[in-house]
Design a protein around this motif. Structure first.
Motif, PDB file in Angstrom:
ATOM      1  N   VAL A   1       0.840  -1.200   0.000  1.00 23.59           N
ATOM      2  CA  VAL A   1       0.000   0.000   0.000  1.00 23.59           C
ATOM      3  C   VAL A   1       0.879   1.256   0.000  1.00 23.59           C
ATOM      4  N   GLU A   2       0.508   2.215  -0.818  1.00 25.92           N
ATOM      5  CA  GLU A   2       1.259   3.486  -0.876  1.00 25.92           C
ATOM      6  C   GLU A   2       1.257   4.179   0.471  1.00 25.92           C
ATOM      7  N   HIS A   3       2.389   4.749   0.816  1.00 24.44           N
ATOM      8  CA  HIS A   3       2.494   5.465   2.084  1.00 24.44           C
ATOM      9  C   HIS A   3       3.037   6.870   1.840  1.00 24.44           C
ATOM     10  N   PHE A   4       2.462   7.850   2.526  1.00 22.18           N
ATOM     11  CA  PHE A   4       2.895   9.239   2.436  1.00 22.18           C
ATOM     12  C   PHE A   4       3.155   9.783   3.833  1.00 22.18           C
ATOM     13  N   ASP A   5       4.009  10.797   3.891  1.00 19.24           N
ATOM     14  CA  ASP A   5       4.163  11.504   5.161  1.00 19.24           C
ATOM     15  C   ASP A   5       2.849  12.167   5.561  1.00 19.24           C
ATOM     16  N   ALA A   6       2.110  12.660   4.553  1.00 21.48           N
ATOM     17  CA  ALA A   6       0.857  13.367   4.843  1.00 21.48           C
ATOM     18  C   ALA A   6      -0.156  13.133   3.741  1.00 21.48           C
TER      19      ALA A   6
ATOM     20  N   ARG B   1       2.656  23.934   2.239  1.00 21.06           N
ATOM     21  CA  ARG B   1       3.604  24.091   3.342  1.00 21.06           C
ATOM     22  C   ARG B   1       4.336  22.788   3.651  1.00 21.06           C
ATOM     23  N   LEU B   2       3.625  21.669   3.680  1.00 19.73           N
ATOM     24  CA  LEU B   2       4.245  20.387   3.981  1.00 19.73           C
ATOM     25  C   LEU B   2       5.168  19.930   2.858  1.00 19.73           C
ATOM     26  N   ALA B   3       4.740  20.125   1.609  1.00 16.24           N
ATOM     27  CA  ALA B   3       5.586  19.738   0.469  1.00 16.24           C
ATOM     28  C   ALA B   3       6.856  20.583   0.425  1.00 16.24           C
ATOM     29  N   GLU B   4       6.727  21.868   0.691  1.00 15.00           N
ATOM     30  CA  GLU B   4       7.885  22.758   0.689  1.00 15.00           C
ATOM     31  C   GLU B   4       8.851  22.398   1.814  1.00 15.00           C
ATOM     32  N   ALA B   5       8.323  21.802   2.881  1.00 16.06           N
ATOM     33  CA  ALA B   5       9.167  21.362   4.002  1.00 16.06           C
ATOM     34  C   ALA B   5       9.804  20.003   3.736  1.00 16.06           C
TER      35      ALA B   5
ATOM     36  N   LEU C   1      -4.385  27.763  -8.971  1.00 15.95           N
ATOM     37  CA  LEU C   1      -3.413  28.578  -9.709  1.00 15.95           C
ATOM     38  C   LEU C   1      -2.300  29.119  -8.814  1.00 15.95           C
ATOM     39  N   THR C   2      -2.473  29.018  -7.512  1.00 16.31           N
ATOM     40  CA  THR C   2      -1.503  29.603  -6.571  1.00 16.31           C
ATOM     41  C   THR C   2      -0.902  28.527  -5.674  1.00 16.31           C
ATOM     42  N   TYR C   3      -1.546  28.214  -4.580  1.00 12.43           N
ATOM     43  CA  TYR C   3      -0.982  27.277  -3.612  1.00 12.43           C
ATOM     44  C   TYR C   3      -0.724  25.891  -4.199  1.00 12.43           C
ATOM     45  N   LEU C   4      -1.670  25.346  -4.953  1.00 19.97           N
ATOM     46  CA  LEU C   4      -1.501  23.996  -5.473  1.00 19.97           C
ATOM     47  C   LEU C   4      -0.470  23.947  -6.592  1.00 19.97           C
ATOM     48  N   SER C   5      -0.388  25.008  -7.375  1.00 21.71           N
ATOM     49  CA  SER C   5       0.675  25.085  -8.380  1.00 21.71           C
ATOM     50  C   SER C   5       2.035  25.116  -7.704  1.00 21.71           C
ATOM     51  N   ARG C   6       2.138  25.828  -6.597  1.00 20.52           N
ATOM     52  CA  ARG C   6       3.393  25.852  -5.841  1.00 20.52           C
ATOM     53  C   ARG C   6       3.676  24.506  -5.191  1.00 20.52           C
ATOM     54  N   ALA C   7       2.626  23.839  -4.715  1.00 22.14           N
ATOM     55  CA  ALA C   7       2.820  22.535  -4.069  1.00 22.14           C
ATOM     56  C   ALA C   7       3.408  21.525  -5.042  1.00 22.14           C
ATOM     57  N   GLU C   8       2.998  21.592  -6.304  1.00 20.45           N
ATOM     58  CA  GLU C   8       3.525  20.652  -7.298  1.00 20.45           C
ATOM     59  C   GLU C   8       4.938  21.004  -7.753  1.00 20.45           C
TER      60      GLU C   8
ATOM     61  N   ARG D   1      -0.785  28.560  10.189  1.00 21.73           N
ATOM     62  CA  ARG D   1      -0.250  28.456  11.551  1.00 21.73           C
ATOM     63  C   ARG D   1      -0.169  26.994  11.980  1.00 21.73           C
ATOM     64  N   ALA D   2      -1.208  26.211  11.661  1.00 21.48           N
ATOM     65  CA  ALA D   2      -1.203  24.793  12.007  1.00 21.48           C
ATOM     66  C   ALA D   2      -0.070  24.055  11.306  1.00 21.48           C
ATOM     67  N   ALA D   3       0.241  24.460  10.085  1.00 24.93           N
ATOM     68  CA  ALA D   3       1.320  23.811   9.329  1.00 24.93           C
ATOM     69  C   ALA D   3       2.664  23.966  10.034  1.00 24.93           C
ATOM     70  N   ASP D   4       2.899  25.132  10.637  1.00 28.72           N
ATOM     71  CA  ASP D   4       4.156  25.343  11.370  1.00 28.72           C
ATOM     72  C   ASP D   4       4.367  24.245  12.397  1.00 28.72           C
ATOM     73  N   ARG D   5       3.341  23.958  13.183  1.00 25.45           N
ATOM     74  CA  ARG D   5       3.464  22.980  14.254  1.00 25.45           C
ATOM     75  C   ARG D   5       3.517  21.551  13.701  1.00 25.45           C
ATOM     76  N   LEU D   6       2.753  21.261  12.634  1.00 25.94           N
ATOM     77  CA  LEU D   6       2.736  19.906  12.089  1.00 25.94           C
ATOM     78  C   LEU D   6       4.051  19.564  11.394  1.00 25.94           C
ATOM     79  N   ILE D   7       4.688  20.550  10.772  1.00 25.77           N
ATOM     80  CA  ILE D   7       5.984  20.323  10.138  1.00 25.77           C
ATOM     81  C   ILE D   7       7.032  19.919  11.174  1.00 25.77           C
ATOM     82  N   GLU D   8       6.958  20.549  12.352  1.00 26.40           N
ATOM     83  CA  GLU D   8       7.934  20.266  13.407  1.00 26.40           C
ATOM     84  C   GLU D   8       7.698  18.900  14.049  1.00 26.40           C
TER      85      GLU D   8
END
Length: 597
Positions: A6-11, A26-30, A229-236, A581-588
């Motif tokens: 089964v495929e596994h991802f960090d998130a 945020r998670l992909a950039e981290a 066009l913004t966040y998801l384009s950056r995520a990819e 803000r939640a991403a900051d804590r989840l990344i850590e």
């Protein structure tokens, strides 16, 4: 059960709206491996339907073979419109990015009759508001030519400023909107090619706002800075590119024995199943696993999924799941048949709401909180169950020209009368009884006076209603139900109505509440919030101020459902900032580390 293959991802991120898209980027950039599961389809600029046969298909109900963008909900006392598609609500929202007012982060005593307590404040969110604004790049509507020719904007500004001048606590200003109106503010020009900081995922040419009024049915020019066009384009294009899967509707999730989560989803075969009724429960699910699970399917979607999967989440704060629903105080009204005085005479005021972005200006009325009330007592009349003194916003609204044609065409009595006049004139000409063969004036008359749409201005109100709604699942079929009425928010809606009426009066028009809401005796919202509310502890909410679900390590809720009450102004920016803000804590965080219980 999930096996080793089964495929596994960090998130895994469920949903691609204002919370999910921010989290994914945020998670992909981290450097985390991220999979975004979005039930709807891609909707790139140029693909939004306009022809009737295509609009007919542009609704979401897979059981009926519909895989479009509009998802309409109809509860007992409330109707709601949300979006299905990559980018979530950003595809159809009116673009406004206003921050939640500093004093509107309420601190009510929930144990003694209060309805909302925000465990987070404006100071904590300001850096995250700024981070989101840097990506969505809001602009204010220009004031020079040709923008000053958009009459509905000028009309609303004049009327709202007159109301504010004699109403204590009211101010009027241009709203920041996530629309690219110009590349250079010194030289704004409609329809020029947008100079993108990050190329969009569709590789399409985007153009600055053409003032077509089509924001809420999808911007074919690409001027809206939507999340795809913004966040998801950056995520990819991030440090570790995110995997985005559309047409992937999540059904279940549950903790894994060794930590993390198992997620099952079904894939909609749109090409084969479009227009074909289907029992979607018969679809074979796909399964993936993750260390971090981000639920961001919107207020209805996230609450439904949490209620549906509650039995698998043993440590969930069950008594709070489904609570504190708010429609963000939404109320649509109209100023009809507007007129103005010119040179000692009254003449029609053709405000033409089909031009310009949907929303450009906002009137704000103070809340009792702005003058020192702290919200500690839920029944004190200034901030409690009565809703007295609760603040609000009223914004100019518009609608696309396609809707104007539909509205004018539905005026059957007038159409029949005009049709009879045209038919009589046409027959006389054909029979040689009338030698005037020019039918131009008759054809113009056949279209009608068009006053209903050209002289009417929609007014969109929103603010601090009482978040006392509760979601449950129908025990027979497992469908989402909502127990909510306007009763406790009556004083709020009365104040909002009074100010909207004053604006209509300044426009020289007749005030009318939303006829759809009146006909079906239901309030209507486009900003549903709550259902999975945050709190200071599991005794107050489902998750903490970072969206971390109490007792379930790695599980975060990051959309409008986690907000414990109304935002007041349009909530999109606040939802995104809370997610940032939640991403900051989840990344850590890493598996096995401390998590709120």
């Amino acid at each position: 059960m999930a096996g080793s293959s089964v495929e596994h991802f960090d998130a895994v991120v469920i949903g691609s709206g204002f919370g999910g898209s921010v989290m994914a980027y945020r998670l992909a950039e981290a450097g985390k491996s991220v999979c975004v599961l979005e039930r709807g389809q891609e909707h790139p600029p140029g693909s939004f339907p306009r022809a009737p046969n295509l609009v007919k298909q542009n609704f979401w109900d897979p059981s009926a073979g519909l895989y479009g963008m509009y998802n309409v909900w109809f509860f007992r006392h409330l109707g709601a419109l949300v979006s299905s598609g990559l980018g979530g609500g950003s595809l159809i929202y009116a673009n406004v990015l206003l921050r939640k007012d500093p004093r509107w982060f309420v601190h009510e005593d929930l144990a003694n009759g209060g309805y909302e307590h925000w465990p987070i404040g404006r100071a904590e969110l300001d850096p995250h508001y700024q981070a989101v604004e840097a990506v969505l790049t809001p602009q204010q509507f220009p004031t020079g030519a040709p923008y000053d020719q958009v009459e509905k904007i000028r009309a609303f500004r004049i009327a709202a400023e007159r109301v504010a001048a004699h109403t204590p606590g009211c101010t009027v200003d241009r709203a920041p909107i996530a629309v690219t109106l110009y590349n250079d503010p010194r030289w704004p020009r409609p329809g020029e090619v947008i100079q993108e900081a990050v190329p969009n995922r569709y590789n399409v040419t985007r153009r600055t706002c053409t003032l077509c009024g089509e924001c809420v049915i999808g911007c074919n020019a690409g001027a809206k800075n939507t999340l795809d066009l913004t966040y998801l384009s950056r995520a990819e294009k991030a440090r570790r590119p995110a995997v985005i899967r559309t047409r992937s509707e999540v059904r279940t999730f549950r903790p894994r024995p060794g930590g993390g989560y198992e997620v099952s989803y079904v894939v909609h075969d749109v090409e084969r199943r479009r227009g074909v009724p289907l029992d979607t429960d018969e679809l074979e699910p796909e399964v993936i696993t993750c260390d971090r699970l981000i639920l961001a399917a919107g207020t209805f979607g996230s609450t439904y999924l949490l209620l549906r999967n509650a039995a698998a989440l043993a440590n969930l704060s069950h008594k709070h799941v489904g609570t504190r629903f708010s429609g963000n105080g939404d109320m649509l009204s109209f100023a009809l048949d507007s007129s103005r005085r010119v040179d000692e005479r009254v003449e029609p005021w053709r405000v033409d709401p089909t031009q310009g972005p949907t929303i450009t200006y906002a009137l704000r009325r103070d809340d009792a909180l702005d003058h020192g009330a702290n919200g500690a007592n839920g029944a004190n009349g200034t901030n409690g169950a009565t809703g007295a003194g609760r603040g609000f916003y009223i914004e100019d609204a518009g609608f696309p020209s396609q809707l104007a044609w539909l509205i004018e065409g539905l005026q059957a009595p007038g159409l029949l009368e005009r049709g009879w006049r045209f038919a009589r004139r046409y027959v006389r000409t054909v029979l040689g009884l009338d030698l005037d063969t020019d039918l131009s004036a008759e054809l113009s008359d056949l279209i009608g006076p068009t006053n209903l749409t050209s002289r009417s201005l929609p007014l969109l109100g929103m603010g601090r209603d009482v978040p006392d709604g509760t979601f449950t699942l129908d025990p027979r079929k497992g469908r989402l139900q909502l127990d909510w009425t306007r009763r406790r928010s009556k004083a709020y809606f009365d104040g909002l109505t009074e100010t909207a009426e004053a604006i209509a009066e300044e426009l020289g028009g007749k005030f009318m509440l939303n006829p759809v809401a009146q006909l079906f005796e239901r309030a209507v919202t486009v900003h549903p919030l709550g259902g999975c509310p945050m709190g200071r502890s599991r005794d107050e909410g489902v998750a903490d101020s970072y969206g971390r679900v109490f007792g379930h390590p790695g599980f975060v809720i990051a959309d409008g459902s986690v907000l414990p009450g109304p935002v007041g102004p349009n909530p999109a920016l606040t939802i995104a900032a809370v997610a940032d803000r939640a991403a900051d804590r989840l990344i850590e965080w890493h598996p096995g580390a401390e998590w709120p219980l």
